[in-house]
Design a protein around this motif. Structure first.
Motif, PDB file in Angstrom:
ATOM      1  N   TYR A   1       1.139 -58.100   2.130  1.00 25.53           N
ATOM      2  CA  TYR A   1      -0.310 -57.969   2.245  1.00 25.53           C
ATOM      3  C   TYR A   1      -0.445 -56.844   3.420  1.00 25.53           C
ATOM      4  O   TYR A   1      -1.132 -55.914   3.326  1.00 25.53           O
TER       5      TYR A   1
ATOM      6  N   SER B   1       0.192 -53.610   1.711  1.00 23.26           N
ATOM      7  CA  SER B   1      -0.818 -53.349   1.072  1.00 23.26           C
ATOM      8  C   SER B   1      -2.097 -52.951   1.769  1.00 23.26           C
ATOM      9  O   SER B   1      -2.503 -51.627   1.480  1.00 23.26           O
ATOM     10  N   LEU B   2      -2.410 -53.349   2.866  1.00 25.03           N
ATOM     11  CA  LEU B   2      -3.256 -52.989   3.962  1.00 25.03           C
ATOM     12  C   LEU B   2      -3.026 -51.822   4.632  1.00 25.03           C
ATOM     13  O   LEU B   2      -3.903 -50.665   4.631  1.00 25.03           O
TER      14      LEU B   2
ATOM     15  N   ALA C   1      -1.162 -49.127   3.306  1.00 20.94           N
ATOM     16  CA  ALA C   1      -1.265 -48.138   2.302  1.00 20.94           C
ATOM     17  C   ALA C   1      -2.684 -47.480   2.108  1.00 20.94           C
ATOM     18  O   ALA C   1      -3.177 -46.777   1.915  1.00 20.94           O
ATOM     19  N   ARG C   2      -3.730 -49.087   1.950  1.00 18.99           N
ATOM     20  CA  ARG C   2      -5.044 -48.579   1.828  1.00 18.99           C
ATOM     21  C   ARG C   2      -5.534 -47.828   3.008  1.00 18.99           C
ATOM     22  O   ARG C   2      -6.472 -46.821   2.757  1.00 18.99           O
TER      23      ARG C   2
ATOM     24  N   ARG D   1      -4.676 -44.212   2.791  1.00 20.57           N
ATOM     25  CA  ARG D   1      -5.330 -43.423   1.919  1.00 20.57           C
ATOM     26  C   ARG D   1      -6.595 -43.071   2.269  1.00 20.57           C
ATOM     27  O   ARG D   1      -7.308 -42.049   2.292  1.00 20.57           O
ATOM     28  N   ALA D   2      -7.469 -44.214   3.104  1.00 18.00           N
ATOM     29  CA  ALA D   2      -8.550 -43.804   3.617  1.00 18.00           C
ATOM     30  C   ALA D   2      -8.807 -42.715   4.710  1.00 18.00           C
ATOM     31  O   ALA D   2      -9.501 -41.751   4.649  1.00 18.00           O
TER      32      ALA D   2
END
Length: 329
Positions: free
Chosen positions: A311, A314-315, A317-318, A321-322
């Motif tokens: 998690y 994933s967080l 990477a998110r 991207r932001a």
């Protein structure tokens, strides 16, 4: 002073001050002979109070620690101070002391004179606690009313606001209060719905014990904590995590991490001057745990569980991207 019970209470109050009392001073304070003081000391010992005597021309007495906690005699200021402290511990779900705080507070407020109860309420209303986490603050009076009804097996009435804002009136047989560290829940048998229910205490209003007694029923899961766990799992559509082992290392001193880490995650242990390690058994969601770890504001590495590692990746990477999208806008 000829009233022996009153004299014993006064003697006990004096001895609970952390000092040694010469026999002559006790006799003067109580307006009795030293022989009467010795007899009263023996009476206190028979009641379980460990009073230690010292030898010498003057001699003295001191109340020491025993194998069990005897009843305490508190003056007005001490009673108010303890009640305020217990309300703080009970009302804000401080992990590890919250349920004991409610039990102790219920006992203390039951015997507090109205004038002292008023002082406690005034102090409570005039202070605002700085708490961490997203747990809702609870009126301690709500908790003590519920705890008293559950202990005394009295039916309880209260208003309840559901998650969608619907207001209802409930009549229940309270079984047990359960703290998850962030929230309080009441496990109770709902009379009108003829079934067991869980109620978030921060959504309860104006609870009062009806005085109607009931014979306790057995909770379906065997204990209240398990019933709450299953209820939360069902409400969360199965997304709530099963208990897991958390292992995290931090590149910062243990004191730095402890000051910024949410209390429900435990206490880090130093592994060096500028490093520490945290190990804890948790039942909170990995999303919530990830959020709390990120707020510590230092470099860290999650070792266990693998679900949290995934998690966090994933967080991260998110978020990356932001940030990239913001820079190109």
């Amino acid at each position: 002073m000829t009233d022996t019970p009153a004299r014993l209470l006064q003697l006990l109050s004096l001895l609970q001050t952390p000092r040694e009392w010469p026999g002559s001073e006790l006799a003067t304070r109580l307006d009795v002979s030293r022989r009467t003081v010795r007899r009263d000391i023996d009476r206190l010992r028979d009641l379980g109070y460990p009073v230690q005597a010292t030898m010498g021309a003057e001699g003295g007495y001191r109340l020491v620690a025993g194998k069990a906690l005897p009843p305490l005699v508190l003056d007005d200021e001490e009673a108010v101070a303890i009640a305020v402290g217990l309300r703080a511990g009970a009302g804000h779900a401080v992990e590890g002391i919250e349920e004991a705080s409610v039990r102790a507070l219920a006992k203390l407020e039951q015997v507090l004179p109205s004038r002292l109860r008023h002082q406690v309420s005034v102090l409570q209303a005039a202070t605002i606690p700085l708490t961490s986490g997203d747990g809702a603050s609870i009126d301690p009076q709500t908790l003590t009313v519920m705890a008293g009804a559950a202990t005394g097996h009295e039916r309880l009435r209260f208003g309840y606001r559901s998650g969608d804002g619907t207001e209802t009136k409930r009549l229940v047989e309270p079984h047990r209060l359960v703290s998850t560290g962030r929230r309080w829940y009441l496990v109770a048998y709902d009379i009108d719905r003829e079934d067991w229910r869980t109620f978030r205490v921060d959504r309860v209003s104006e609870p009062f014990a009806t005085g109607a007694r009931f014979v306790p029923r057995g909770v379906p899961t065997g204990n209240a904590a398990e019933f709450i766990r299953r209820s939360l799992t069902a409400l969360g559509g199965g997304r709530r995590e099963e208990p897991y082992r958390l292992v995290v290392t931090f590149d910062a001193p243990a004191e730095f991490v402890a000051a910024r880490l949410h209390g429900t995650l435990g206490t880090p242990v130093a592994t060096g001057d500028d490093s520490c390690r945290l190990e804890a058994d948790l039942g909170s969601s990995v999303e919530w745990t990830a959020f709390r770890l990120a707020m510590v504001d230092c470099e860290f590495a999650v070792r266990e569980p693998q679900e949290l590692v995934a998690y966090m990746e994933s967080l991260g990477a998110r978020i990356g991207r932001a940030v990239a999208a913001s820079g190109s806008a």
